[in-house]
Design an enzyme around this catalytic site. Structure first.
Site, PDB file in Angstrom:
ATOM      1  N   THR A   1       0.843  -1.193   0.000  1.00 14.70           N
ATOM      2  CA  THR A   1       0.000   0.000   0.000  1.00 14.70           C
ATOM      3  C   THR A   1       0.881   1.246   0.000  1.00 14.70           C
ATOM      4  OG1 THR A   1      -1.690  -1.171   1.276  1.00 14.70           O
ATOM      5  CG2 THR A   1      -1.801   1.225   1.290  1.00 14.70           C
TER       6      THR A   1
ATOM      7  N   ASP B   1       6.297  -3.882  -1.638  1.00 14.66           N
ATOM      8  CA  ASP B   1       5.749  -2.809  -0.809  1.00 14.66           C
ATOM      9  C   ASP B   1       6.817  -1.754  -0.547  1.00 14.66           C
ATOM     10  OD1 ASP B   1       3.887  -1.406   0.651  1.00 14.66           O
ATOM     11  OD2 ASP B   1       3.666  -2.891   2.245  1.00 14.66           O
ATOM     12  N   GLY B   2       6.366  -0.582  -0.162  1.00 10.75           N
ATOM     13  CA  GLY B   2       7.272   0.501   0.191  1.00 10.75           C
ATOM     14  C   GLY B   2       7.564   0.511   1.686  1.00 10.75           C
TER      15      GLY B   2
ATOM     16  N   LYS C   1       6.853   0.972   8.871  1.00 12.33           N
ATOM     17  CA  LYS C   1       5.774   1.099   7.902  1.00 12.33           C
ATOM     18  C   LYS C   1       4.509   1.508   8.640  1.00 12.33           C
ATOM     19  CE  LYS C   1       5.298  -2.153   4.886  1.00 12.33           C
ATOM     20  NZ  LYS C   1       5.012  -1.089   3.888  1.00 12.33           N
TER      21      LYS C   1
ATOM     22  N   GLY D   1       2.584   4.512   7.659  1.00 10.31           N
ATOM     23  CA  GLY D   1       2.170   5.898   7.481  1.00 10.31           C
ATOM     24  C   GLY D   1       0.779   5.992   6.869  1.00 10.31           C
ATOM     25  N   GLY D   2       0.436   4.972   6.070  1.00  6.50           N
ATOM     26  CA  GLY D   2      -0.901   4.907   5.491  1.00  6.50           C
ATOM     27  C   GLY D   2      -1.875   4.105   6.320  1.00  6.50           C
TER      28      GLY D   2
ATOM     29  N   GLU E   1      -0.223  -5.459   5.875  1.00  5.25           N
ATOM     30  CA  GLU E   1       1.043  -5.518   5.149  1.00  5.25           C
ATOM     31  C   GLU E   1       1.966  -6.564   5.774  1.00  5.25           C
ATOM     32  OE1 GLU E   1       1.162  -0.848   3.624  1.00  5.25           O
ATOM     33  OE2 GLU E   1       2.252  -1.436   5.429  1.00  5.25           O
TER      34      GLU E   1
END
Length: 212
Positions: free
Chosen positions: A30, A83-84, A96, A98-99, A105
Site C-alpha cells: 500500500t 511494498d514501500g 511502515k 504511514g498509510g 502488510e
C-alpha cells in the site's frame, strides 16, 4: 519525487517480470510508491494469476487494472510481496504504516516467499525512529496502550479521524528508542489491545530497491 517513485517501480517490474508464470500470486502493499508499481504491473496482468492485497485502496487499483485480487485464506503460495516503507535501516529493518495498513502488510509479507521493498533514497536512515511509529490498537484500549507507551519513553499521538480497514485506531509514537527493533516490536505487540505495530524486524525484506 514522483519520478523517483516511478523509477523504483520500474526496477521492481524488471526484478520480477522474467519470473512471472500463469499460476503465480503476487503480494501487493500500500502507498504512493506501490501505486506506481500497480500502474506498471497492469501491462503484465496476463502473465500471472493475480494478487493478494494489503489494503482496500490497493485492491481497488488492482481491480481497475484487470488484476484479480485473492483472499489470503484462498492462497497457498505468494511468490513476491512488493511494498514501500517509511524508513529503512542499514539492516533492512523497516518502519511502515504511514498509510495505516501495516497490520495487513505484515501479514501478507509473512506469507510471501520474498519481500521486495521499493523506496526512494530519502527513506534510508541510519537508525529507525525519526518517522513516528504507527501502532494499531483496538478502540477501547487506546488510552491504556498510550499509557503503557508513555512508560516506555514514547510520546503517543492519536491519529484523529482515521480508522483502519480492520475498524481499529492508530497511535503514532514519537521519542521511542528503536535501537533494538526486534525487542521493541515484540514488546509493543505484547501490550494488551495492540493489534500490531509498524516495525518490520521479524518480517524484513530480503531485497531493497532504491530509486536511482
Amino acid at each position: 519525487m514522483s519520478s523517483s517513485k516511478i523509477n523504483v517501480a520500474k526496477q521492481a517490474i524488471d526484478y520480477i517480470k522474467d519470473k512471472l508464470h500463469p499460476e503465480m500470486i503476487l503480494g501487493i502493499g500500500t502507498g504512493s510508491t506501490v501505486n506506481f508499481f500497480i500502474e506498471e504491473l497492469g501491462a503484465y496482468k496476463n502473465l500471472f494469476a493475480g494478487a493478494v492485497s494489503s489494503s482496500e485502496a490497493s485492491s481497488n487499483l488492482l481491480n481497475e487494472k484487470g488484476i484479480e485480487v485473492f483472499n489470503l485464506n484462498d492462497v497457498i503460495d505468494i511468490a513476491y510481496y512488493i511494498d514501500g516503507a517509511d524508513e529503512v535501516s542499514p539492516n533492512y529493518d523497516l518502519i511502515k504504516g504511514g498509510g495505516g495498513a501495516h497490520t495487513r502488510e505484515k501479514i501478507v509479507a509473512s506469507a510471501s516467499n520474498e519481500f521486495v521493498c521499493i523506496v526512494d533514497e530519502t527513506k534510508l536512515v541510519p537508525q529507525l525512529g525519526a518517522f513516528p511509529l504507527p501502532v494499531e490498537v483496538l478502540p477501547e484500549s487506546r488510552s491504556l496502550v498510550a499509557r503503557k507507551i508513555v512508560s516506555m519513553g514514547g510520546t503517543p499521538i492519536y491519529r484523529a479521524g482515521f480508522i483502519t480497514d480492520q475498524g481499529n485506531e492508530i497511535l503514532d509514537i514519537k521519542d521511542l528508542d528503536i535501537s533494538n527493533p526486534e525487542a521493541i516490536e515484540a514488546l509493543l505487540n505484547n501490550i494488551p489491545g495492540v493489534v500490531d505495530n509498524g516495525i518490520f524486524a521479524f518480517n524484513k525484506p530480503k531485497k531493497v530497491l532504491v530509486s536511482s
